[in-house]
Motif scaffolding. Sequence first.
Motif, PDB file in Angstrom:
ATOM      1  N   ILE A  17       1.988   9.276   4.229  1.00 48.68           N
ATOM      2  CA  ILE A  17       3.199   8.886   3.492  1.00 48.68           C
ATOM      3  C   ILE A  17       4.035  10.124   3.198  1.00 48.68           C
ATOM      4  O   ILE A  17       5.261  10.124   3.386  1.00 48.68           O
ATOM      5  N   LEU A  18       3.395  11.201   2.763  1.00 47.70           N
ATOM      6  CA  LEU A  18       4.123  12.445   2.469  1.00 47.70           C
ATOM      7  C   LEU A  18       4.690  13.081   3.737  1.00 47.70           C
ATOM      8  O   LEU A  18       5.746  13.709   3.694  1.00 47.70           O
ATOM      9  N   GLU A  19       4.000  12.919   4.862  1.00 52.44           N
ATOM     10  CA  GLU A  19       4.533  13.403   6.133  1.00 52.44           C
ATOM     11  C   GLU A  19       5.799  12.626   6.507  1.00 52.44           C
ATOM     12  O   GLU A  19       6.777  13.195   6.983  1.00 52.44           O
ATOM     13  N   ALA A  20       5.769  11.323   6.277  1.00 53.13           N
ATOM     14  CA  ALA A  20       6.903  10.477   6.624  1.00 53.13           C
ATOM     15  C   ALA A  20       8.109  10.762   5.747  1.00 53.13           C
ATOM     16  O   ALA A  20       9.248  10.746   6.222  1.00 53.13           O
ATOM     17  N   GLU A  21       7.864  11.012   4.460  1.00 49.68           N
ATOM     18  CA  GLU A  21       8.954  11.226   3.509  1.00 49.68           C
ATOM     19  C   GLU A  21       8.507  12.211   2.436  1.00 49.68           C
ATOM     20  O   GLU A  21       7.874  11.824   1.460  1.00 49.68           O
ATOM     21  N   PRO A  22       8.852  13.496   2.609  1.00 47.21           N
ATOM     22  CA  PRO A  22       8.418  14.516   1.647  1.00 47.21           C
ATOM     23  C   PRO A  22       8.946  14.291   0.226  1.00 47.21           C
ATOM     24  O   PRO A  22       8.348  14.782  -0.731  1.00 47.21           O
ATOM     25  N   ASP A  23      10.033  13.530   0.071  1.00 47.25           N
ATOM     26  CA  ASP A  23      10.610  13.302  -1.255  1.00 47.25           C
ATOM     27  C   ASP A  23      10.002  12.101  -1.972  1.00 47.25           C
ATOM     28  O   ASP A  23      10.477  11.709  -3.039  1.00 47.25           O
ATOM     29  N   VAL A  24       8.965  11.533  -1.418  1.00 52.32           N
ATOM     30  CA  VAL A  24       8.341  10.371  -2.039  1.00 52.32           C
ATOM     31  C   VAL A  24       7.786  10.744  -3.413  1.00 52.32           C
ATOM     32  O   VAL A  24       7.335  11.868  -3.635  1.00 52.32           O
ATOM     33  N   GLU A  25       7.851   9.792  -4.320  1.00 59.41           N
ATOM     34  CA  GLU A  25       7.275   9.964  -5.658  1.00 59.41           C
ATOM     35  C   GLU A  25       6.036   9.082  -5.763  1.00 59.41           C
ATOM     36  O   GLU A  25       6.095   7.896  -5.456  1.00 59.41           O
ATOM     37  N   GLU A  26       4.938   9.682  -6.203  1.00 53.91           N
ATOM     38  CA  GLU A  26       3.708   8.924  -6.405  1.00 53.91           C
ATOM     39  C   GLU A  26       3.468   8.776  -7.899  1.00 53.91           C
ATOM     40  O   GLU A  26       3.577   9.746  -8.653  1.00 53.91           O
ATOM     41  N   GLU A  27       3.163   7.557  -8.303  1.00 57.28           N
ATOM     42  CA  GLU A  27       2.834   7.269  -9.696  1.00 57.28           C
ATOM     43  C   GLU A  27       1.602   6.374  -9.731  1.00 57.28           C
ATOM     44  O   GLU A  27       1.368   5.613  -8.798  1.00 57.28           O
ATOM     45  N   CYS A  44      10.589   5.836  -2.961  1.00 59.25           N
ATOM     46  CA  CYS A  44      11.695   6.694  -2.551  1.00 59.25           C
ATOM     47  C   CYS A  44      12.898   5.770  -2.440  1.00 59.25           C
ATOM     48  O   CYS A  44      12.932   4.901  -1.565  1.00 59.25           O
ATOM     49  N   SER A  45      13.822   5.891  -3.378  1.00 65.32           N
ATOM     50  CA  SER A  45      14.975   4.986  -3.471  1.00 65.32           C
ATOM     51  C   SER A  45      14.513   3.545  -3.659  1.00 65.32           C
ATOM     52  O   SER A  45      15.172   2.615  -3.223  1.00 65.32           O
ATOM     53  N   GLY A  46      13.357   3.370  -4.268  1.00 62.37           N
ATOM     54  CA  GLY A  46      12.747   2.063  -4.489  1.00 62.37           C
ATOM     55  C   GLY A  46      11.296   2.105  -4.050  1.00 62.37           C
ATOM     56  O   GLY A  46      10.854   3.049  -3.390  1.00 62.37           O
ATOM     57  N   LEU A  47      10.561   1.074  -4.411  1.00 63.69           N
ATOM     58  CA  LEU A  47       9.139   1.016  -4.089  1.00 63.69           C
ATOM     59  C   LEU A  47       8.934   0.892  -2.582  1.00 63.69           C
ATOM     60  O   LEU A  47       9.560   0.059  -1.927  1.00 63.69           O
ATOM     61  N   LEU A 110      15.230   1.284   4.662  1.00 62.17           N
ATOM     62  CA  LEU A 110      15.612   0.000   4.091  1.00 62.17           C
ATOM     63  C   LEU A 110      15.942   0.156   2.610  1.00 62.17           C
ATOM     64  O   LEU A 110      16.925  -0.420   2.124  1.00 62.17           O
ATOM     65  N   ASN A 111      15.147   0.933   1.882  1.00 63.81           N
ATOM     66  CA  ASN A 111      15.422   1.154   0.456  1.00 63.81           C
ATOM     67  C   ASN A 111      16.755   1.865   0.255  1.00 63.81           C
ATOM     68  O   ASN A 111      17.450   1.610  -0.726  1.00 63.81           O
ATOM     69  N   ARG A 112      17.100   2.747   1.149  1.00 64.39           N
ATOM     70  CA  ARG A 112      18.342   3.538   1.011  1.00 64.39           C
ATOM     71  C   ARG A 112      19.585   2.768   1.458  1.00 64.39           C
ATOM     72  O   ARG A 112      20.691   3.182   1.140  1.00 64.39           O
TER      73      ARG A 112
END
Length: 113
Positions: A17-27, A44-47, A110-112
């Motif tokens: 997931i981090l490789e696909a999108e480095p700006d992802v937020e994990e909670e 990232c810009s949504g779930l 899709l989220n963006r």
Amino acid sequence: MATDWRSDTVEEVRALILEAEPDVEEEAKWVKPSNPAGVPTFSCSGLICTVETYKDKVKLTFARGAALADPGSLFNASLDAGTRRAIDLREGDRIDPSAFVDLVREAVELNRA
């Protein structure tokens, strides 16, 4: 979470997931006594997806999975759901890293949109 094939699978998925999108937020959400670590969620810009650990599988649920093309045919669960789709990984299952990275990128796009 137990340290076994499930935790190894979660770590592998997290890295992809981090490789696909480095700006992802994990909670961690939905923390409760029966699940003190909560459920890892990736946004990232949504779930994008959640990663749940069960006795016999790791379930990756994509919030808007029904709207994704999934050219790698990764979705194998929740196929009749109206919005979401899931990937169930059992012990010994391998996920196609390239197809999974592409799926996460498509979910972010899709989220963006």
